[in-house]
Design an enzyme around this catalytic site. Sequence first.
Site, PDB file in Angstrom:
ATOM      1  N   GLU A   1       9.600  40.837   2.890  1.00 49.96           N
ATOM      2  CA  GLU A   1      10.059  41.196   1.549  1.00 49.96           C
ATOM      3  C   GLU A   1      10.923  40.083   0.956  1.00 49.96           C
ATOM      4  O   GLU A   1      11.618  39.385   1.661  1.00 49.96           O
ATOM      5  CB  GLU A   1      10.825  42.526   1.579  1.00 49.96           C
ATOM      6  CG  GLU A   1      12.124  42.524   2.369  1.00 49.96           C
ATOM      7  CD  GLU A   1      11.931  42.704   3.874  1.00 49.96           C
ATOM      8  OE1 GLU A   1      10.813  42.513   4.370  1.00 49.96           O
ATOM      9  OE2 GLU A   1      12.924  43.005   4.557  1.00 49.96           O
ATOM     10  N   LYS A   2      10.877  39.977  -0.371  1.00 57.79           N
ATOM     11  CA  LYS A   2      11.672  38.969  -1.054  1.00 57.79           C
ATOM     12  C   LYS A   2      12.994  39.607  -1.505  1.00 57.79           C
ATOM     13  O   LYS A   2      13.164  40.823  -1.432  1.00 57.79           O
ATOM     14  CB  LYS A   2      10.888  38.409  -2.233  1.00 57.79           C
ATOM     15  CG  LYS A   2       9.506  37.904  -1.780  1.00 57.79           C
ATOM     16  CD  LYS A   2       8.873  37.017  -2.776  1.00 57.79           C
ATOM     17  CE  LYS A   2       9.382  35.607  -2.587  1.00 57.79           C
ATOM     18  NZ  LYS A   2       8.878  34.695  -3.602  1.00 57.79           N
TER      19      LYS A   2
ATOM     20  N   ASN B   1      10.203  33.629  -8.670  1.00 61.07           N
ATOM     21  CA  ASN B   1      10.354  34.873  -7.899  1.00 61.07           C
ATOM     22  C   ASN B   1       9.862  36.062  -8.719  1.00 61.07           C
ATOM     23  O   ASN B   1      10.317  36.259  -9.841  1.00 61.07           O
ATOM     24  CB  ASN B   1      11.833  35.145  -7.605  1.00 61.07           C
ATOM     25  CG  ASN B   1      12.416  34.127  -6.675  1.00 61.07           C
ATOM     26  OD1 ASN B   1      11.940  33.985  -5.561  1.00 61.07           O
ATOM     27  ND2 ASN B   1      13.429  33.415  -7.130  1.00 61.07           N
TER      28      ASN B   1
ATOM     29  N   ARG C   1      19.360  32.176  -9.176  1.00 58.40           N
ATOM     30  CA  ARG C   1      17.920  32.462  -9.206  1.00 58.40           C
ATOM     31  C   ARG C   1      17.565  33.099 -10.543  1.00 58.40           C
ATOM     32  O   ARG C   1      18.425  33.620 -11.258  1.00 58.40           O
ATOM     33  CB  ARG C   1      17.556  33.492  -8.114  1.00 58.40           C
ATOM     34  CG  ARG C   1      17.766  33.030  -6.703  1.00 58.40           C
ATOM     35  CD  ARG C   1      16.679  32.055  -6.277  1.00 58.40           C
ATOM     36  NE  ARG C   1      16.872  31.640  -4.901  1.00 58.40           N
ATOM     37  CZ  ARG C   1      17.684  30.671  -4.507  1.00 58.40           C
ATOM     38  NH1 ARG C   1      18.383  30.019  -5.400  1.00 58.40           N
ATOM     39  NH2 ARG C   1      17.798  30.355  -3.239  1.00 58.40           N
TER      40      ARG C   1
ATOM     41  N   LYS D   1      18.320  47.744   0.651  1.00 56.03           N
ATOM     42  CA  LYS D   1      19.652  47.842   1.276  1.00 56.03           C
ATOM     43  C   LYS D   1      20.569  48.758   0.462  1.00 56.03           C
ATOM     44  O   LYS D   1      21.340  49.528   1.028  1.00 56.03           O
ATOM     45  CB  LYS D   1      20.277  46.448   1.398  1.00 56.03           C
ATOM     46  CG  LYS D   1      19.591  45.585   2.466  1.00 56.03           C
ATOM     47  CD  LYS D   1      20.221  44.194   2.519  1.00 56.03           C
ATOM     48  CE  LYS D   1      19.490  43.288   3.480  1.00 56.03           C
ATOM     49  NZ  LYS D   1      20.154  42.004   3.672  1.00 56.03           N
TER      50      LYS D   1
ATOM     51  N   LYS E   1       1.852  24.434  -1.152  1.00 61.02           N
ATOM     52  CA  LYS E   1       1.451  24.737  -2.535  1.00 61.02           C
ATOM     53  C   LYS E   1       1.133  23.441  -3.282  1.00 61.02           C
ATOM     54  O   LYS E   1       0.146  23.377  -4.026  1.00 61.02           O
ATOM     55  CB  LYS E   1       2.571  25.493  -3.263  1.00 61.02           C
ATOM     56  CG  LYS E   1       2.785  26.916  -2.789  1.00 61.02           C
ATOM     57  CD  LYS E   1       1.630  27.833  -3.147  1.00 61.02           C
ATOM     58  CE  LYS E   1       1.927  29.291  -2.891  1.00 61.02           C
ATOM     59  NZ  LYS E   1       0.716  30.145  -2.925  1.00 61.02           N
TER      60      LYS E   1
ATOM     61  N   TYR F   1       6.437  25.880   2.727  1.00 59.10           N
ATOM     62  CA  TYR F   1       5.666  26.699   1.781  1.00 59.10           C
ATOM     63  C   TYR F   1       5.426  25.908   0.485  1.00 59.10           C
ATOM     64  O   TYR F   1       4.320  25.888  -0.056  1.00 59.10           O
ATOM     65  CB  TYR F   1       6.468  27.983   1.531  1.00 59.10           C
ATOM     66  CG  TYR F   1       5.974  28.892   0.445  1.00 59.10           C
ATOM     67  CD1 TYR F   1       4.865  29.705   0.627  1.00 59.10           C
ATOM     68  CD2 TYR F   1       6.653  28.976  -0.772  1.00 59.10           C
ATOM     69  CE1 TYR F   1       4.443  30.559  -0.373  1.00 59.10           C
ATOM     70  CE2 TYR F   1       6.240  29.826  -1.770  1.00 59.10           C
ATOM     71  CZ  TYR F   1       5.137  30.616  -1.567  1.00 59.10           C
ATOM     72  OH  TYR F   1       4.716  31.459  -2.564  1.00 59.10           O
TER      73      TYR F   1
HETATM   74  P1  NAD Z   1       1.486  39.217  -1.040  1.00 61.26           P
HETATM   75  O1  NAD Z   1       1.840  38.829   0.356  1.00 61.26           O
HETATM   76  O2  NAD Z   1       1.820  40.602  -1.468  1.00 61.26           O
HETATM   77  O3  NAD Z   1      -0.049  38.948  -1.317  1.00 61.26           O
HETATM   78  C1  NAD Z   1      -0.770  37.963  -0.643  1.00 61.26           C
HETATM   79  C2  NAD Z   1      -2.012  38.598  -0.080  1.00 61.26           C
HETATM   80  O4  NAD Z   1      -2.767  37.583   0.607  1.00 61.26           O
HETATM   81  C3  NAD Z   1      -1.701  39.709   0.942  1.00 61.26           C
HETATM   82  O5  NAD Z   1      -2.271  40.937   0.541  1.00 61.26           O
HETATM   83  C4  NAD Z   1      -2.323  39.192   2.223  1.00 61.26           C
HETATM   84  O6  NAD Z   1      -2.900  40.197   3.043  1.00 61.26           O
HETATM   85  C5  NAD Z   1      -3.391  38.224   1.690  1.00 61.26           C
HETATM   86  N1  NAD Z   1      -3.800  37.312   2.738  1.00 61.26           N
HETATM   87  C6  NAD Z   1      -3.015  36.629   3.613  1.00 61.26           C
HETATM   88  N2  NAD Z   1      -3.763  35.974   4.500  1.00 61.26           N
HETATM   89  C7  NAD Z   1      -5.057  36.246   4.185  1.00 61.26           C
HETATM   90  C8  NAD Z   1      -6.302  35.872   4.766  1.00 61.26           C
HETATM   91  N3  NAD Z   1      -6.358  35.071   5.845  1.00 61.26           N
HETATM   92  N4  NAD Z   1      -7.427  36.329   4.197  1.00 61.26           N
HETATM   93  C9  NAD Z   1      -7.376  37.160   3.117  1.00 61.26           C
HETATM   94  N5  NAD Z   1      -6.238  37.548   2.538  1.00 61.26           N
HETATM   95  C10 NAD Z   1      -5.089  37.103   3.076  1.00 61.26           C
HETATM   96  O7  NAD Z   1       2.194  38.145  -1.978  1.00 61.26           O
HETATM   97  P2  NAD Z   1       2.381  38.119  -3.559  1.00 61.26           P
HETATM   98  O8  NAD Z   1       3.819  38.212  -3.815  1.00 61.26           O
HETATM   99  O9  NAD Z   1       1.446  39.078  -4.211  1.00 61.26           O
HETATM  100  O10 NAD Z   1       1.926  36.622  -3.881  1.00 61.26           O
HETATM  101  C11 NAD Z   1       0.638  36.301  -4.416  1.00 61.26           C
HETATM  102  C12 NAD Z   1       0.546  34.805  -4.612  1.00 61.26           C
HETATM  103  O11 NAD Z   1       1.601  34.374  -5.472  1.00 61.26           O
HETATM  104  C13 NAD Z   1       0.711  34.001  -3.318  1.00 61.26           C
HETATM  105  O12 NAD Z   1      -0.129  32.883  -3.366  1.00 61.26           O
HETATM  106  C14 NAD Z   1       2.154  33.558  -3.372  1.00 61.26           C
HETATM  107  O13 NAD Z   1       2.373  32.390  -2.627  1.00 61.26           O
HETATM  108  C15 NAD Z   1       2.346  33.329  -4.856  1.00 61.26           C
HETATM  109  N6  NAD Z   1       3.746  33.429  -5.275  1.00 61.26           N
HETATM  110  C16 NAD Z   1       4.408  34.617  -5.219  1.00 61.26           C
HETATM  111  C17 NAD Z   1       5.735  34.694  -5.607  1.00 61.26           C
HETATM  112  C18 NAD Z   1       6.509  35.979  -5.564  1.00 61.26           C
HETATM  113  O14 NAD Z   1       7.693  35.993  -5.916  1.00 61.26           O
HETATM  114  N7  NAD Z   1       5.925  37.089  -5.151  1.00 61.26           N
HETATM  115  C19 NAD Z   1       6.393  33.532  -6.061  1.00 61.26           C
HETATM  116  C20 NAD Z   1       5.701  32.335  -6.101  1.00 61.26           C
HETATM  117  C21 NAD Z   1       4.364  32.298  -5.715  1.00 61.26           C
END
Ligand code: NAD
Length: 320
Positions: free
Chosen positions: A189-190, A176, A218, A198, A151, A147
């Site tokens: 889920e994270k 996070n 973290r 839980k 990125k 992952y």
């Molecule tokens: P999330 O999974 O809730 O949101 C990602 C969205 O992308 C989902 O709604 C999913 O349906 C959509 N998606 C996936 N494949 C797709 C496709 N082929 N076409 C269209 N849409 C698609 O995740 P999030 O937590 O909201 O994360 C958002 C961004 O932030 C991501 O890029 C993630 O890598 C990054 N990020 C999140 C965290 C975190 O802690 N949540 C940390 C670091 C980076």
Amino acid sequence: MRRAVVCGAGGFIGGHLVKRLKREGTWVRGADIKEHEFAPTAADEFLLLDLRERENCEAALTVDGGPFDEVYQLAADMGGMGFIHSAECEIMHNSALINIHMTHAAAEMGVPRYFFSSSVCVYRDMQPGEPEMTEAQAIPAHPDNEYGWEKLYSERMAMAYGRHHPMAVRIARFQNCYGPEGTWTGGREKAPAAICRKVAEAEEGGLVEVWGDGTAVRSYTYVDDMVDGIYTLMGSDLEGAVNIGCPQYVTVDELVQTVAEVAGKRIRIEHVAGPVGVQSRNFSNARIYGLGWRAQVELKEGIERTYPWIEEQVWAGERR
Ligand code: NAD
């Protein structure tokens, strides 16, 4: 009126970002492969599109009187540590395709400002107490998981397009992130959401399983702070990757205790084998602090805002 596309608007951070942009008076189109599971979209328009396909990325950005003023790219095949370790191919394949096509489409279609959501997973593992790492220290690269590699690649691609097209690129490396209206069950889920679930499911005095020995360090950023960081960064002239995170470091066991305290439950922790990820992260927020941004919500307060929402989801599931 400013017009923006939020890719990943059906997801956790994207859904919250849409609400913020609307409050700021932006006209917003959301795009995602699925609708938001937990709340009606706040977007003016929502397109269901698989953004791994080039034509769908172009469709997401096509609008009368275009181009869009801003694109926020948050779509990714994404989950917590369990998902990141088991779905390496899906992450490398799907998220890379989304980024390849969306960055290209935005540049070709003349979008002047492009945001990419990266992650602190680009950094190597650290020991607790090591000096803070700056953004530049992601290179030489040694991310703990695929992952993080995806990125890093997508960051570099976005920056390359920014150099060769009149498109200002802004890149945030999110720590996070947690809060209501995020995935809380099902395997993606994270940690904060999983622990809230839980604890909500546990009896008074019951056992809560925690992956690993609970000592991994973290920090967790509340979603409103993250969205504020995205908004601040996008409005700035800060180039290159920018860490966004809350500087409150806790062990996984301390996270569990905080959730239990907020829930008002006595629980016992059972450490079980499972994917933990890195031992520690300690990275500098100096670049985003330079824009005046600071995390406003400490962990306990953020859990107080998150736990009741997850508890309600658990109860609703039990009622069904
Ligand atoms: P999330 O999974 O809730 O949101 C990602 C969205 O992308 C989902 O709604 C999913 O349906 C959509 N998606 C996936 N494949 C797709 C496709 N082929 N076409 C269209 N849409 C698609 O995740 P999030 O937590 O909201 O994360 C958002 C961004 O932030 C991501 O890029 C993630 O890598 C990054 N990020 C999140 C965290 C975190 O802690 N949540 C940390 C670091 C980076």
